[in-house]
Write a protein that holds these residues in place. Sequence first.
Motif: not given
Length: 403
Positions: A255-260, A314-325
């Motif tokens: 989430v807030g992937a920037g450059s991915g 969206l399909e429910r995830p097993d993990a989430i990374f929030i890099g911004g927001g």
Amino acid sequence: MTPWLTVVGIGEDGFKGLGKNARHALLRASRIVGAQRQLDLLSPCIRGERELWPSPFSLDAVLARRGEPVCVLASGDPMFFGVGASLARLLPSDEMQILPAPSSCSLAAARMGWPLQDVVTLSMVARPIAALNAQLFSGIRLLVLCNDGQSPAAIAALLRERGFGPSRLSVLEHMGGEAERRVDGVARDWADPVIADLNLVAIECIAEPGAPRLSRLAGLPDSAFKHDGQLTKRDVRAITLARLAPVPGELLWDVGAGSGSIGIEWMRAHPSCRALAIEADEGRQLLIEQNRDALGVPGLQLIRGKAPQALAGLERPDAIFIGGGVTREGVLDTCWAQLKPGGRLIANAVTLQSEMALMAWREQHGGELTRIHIAQAQPLGDFDTWRQALPITLLDVVKPFDA
């Protein structure tokens, strides 16, 4: 239950190369479905009605014949990137039987004298060639199923571009048949000979001395990514991915992937790992697309929009990374609500405001807070000193199964 569907693997040697069970299944079948090339290999004694696969490809015509004696023809081993694997996802195992022939990779390994268990196999059939980038390591042997006669030249060009020009290529055509042929060469000097559409490329990867070293472990060099400055830096990225702990088959939201970079390295951890990169900025969306192809994970899905609105459906995830927001209203709560029980949520903060948001959210949901300080030695006049990067606050929380 007696299987009504038989999937027959057929090689270039045609009907005469089939075993007794496969021949009997074809003789009993009221309908035989396959590509024109495969149907042409059958003996005139086969009386069942012959049917071509529809275009666009669909399994509906086969499934509509449920209960009738039907045969489906496949090249080589139907369960190796073949139609057998697709049918197995739709039918219980007791409704069909699989009668494989040697796969193209088995034949290629035999021709090359390569132990199959030591070789990486992958398919470029109707798949982006960029996926090959994730497999390029000096000393590795690859067997690549090709899409058509232009694929070997495209593979050679990709190898040159990625610094693997010295790699040795062998193109194997029509294996097992009278038209079998082998064309050898080096990627750097590939002359683009005429190649049959039915081919496989065996690659012995050899890197040039200056080729980038891109490990599958977390923490690729920052230079491996195109970015506009918004990039989770190498050391922090390695720590973050260690906390995210990719497991085969799992889905990550970046989430807030920037450059991915986080989603890309998550997918590089294992071929079955999946990731959604959520990014609102158009310039960064382009960077994500360039980075995912260059680093061999073209399957990374880009979600164009801003969280939390872009997360809906969206399909429910097993993990989430929030890099911004993290300070944006609803982002943390929406991510937490959609995260699967037992899933991991990792969020990084740089500003005081985002750090305060993580601390306040932790009061409600728990988790660990870690402060990351990274310093690098850099010149100071005639001497060197430590230059401290901005500290990162990392929140690491696992969602309870009863949440």
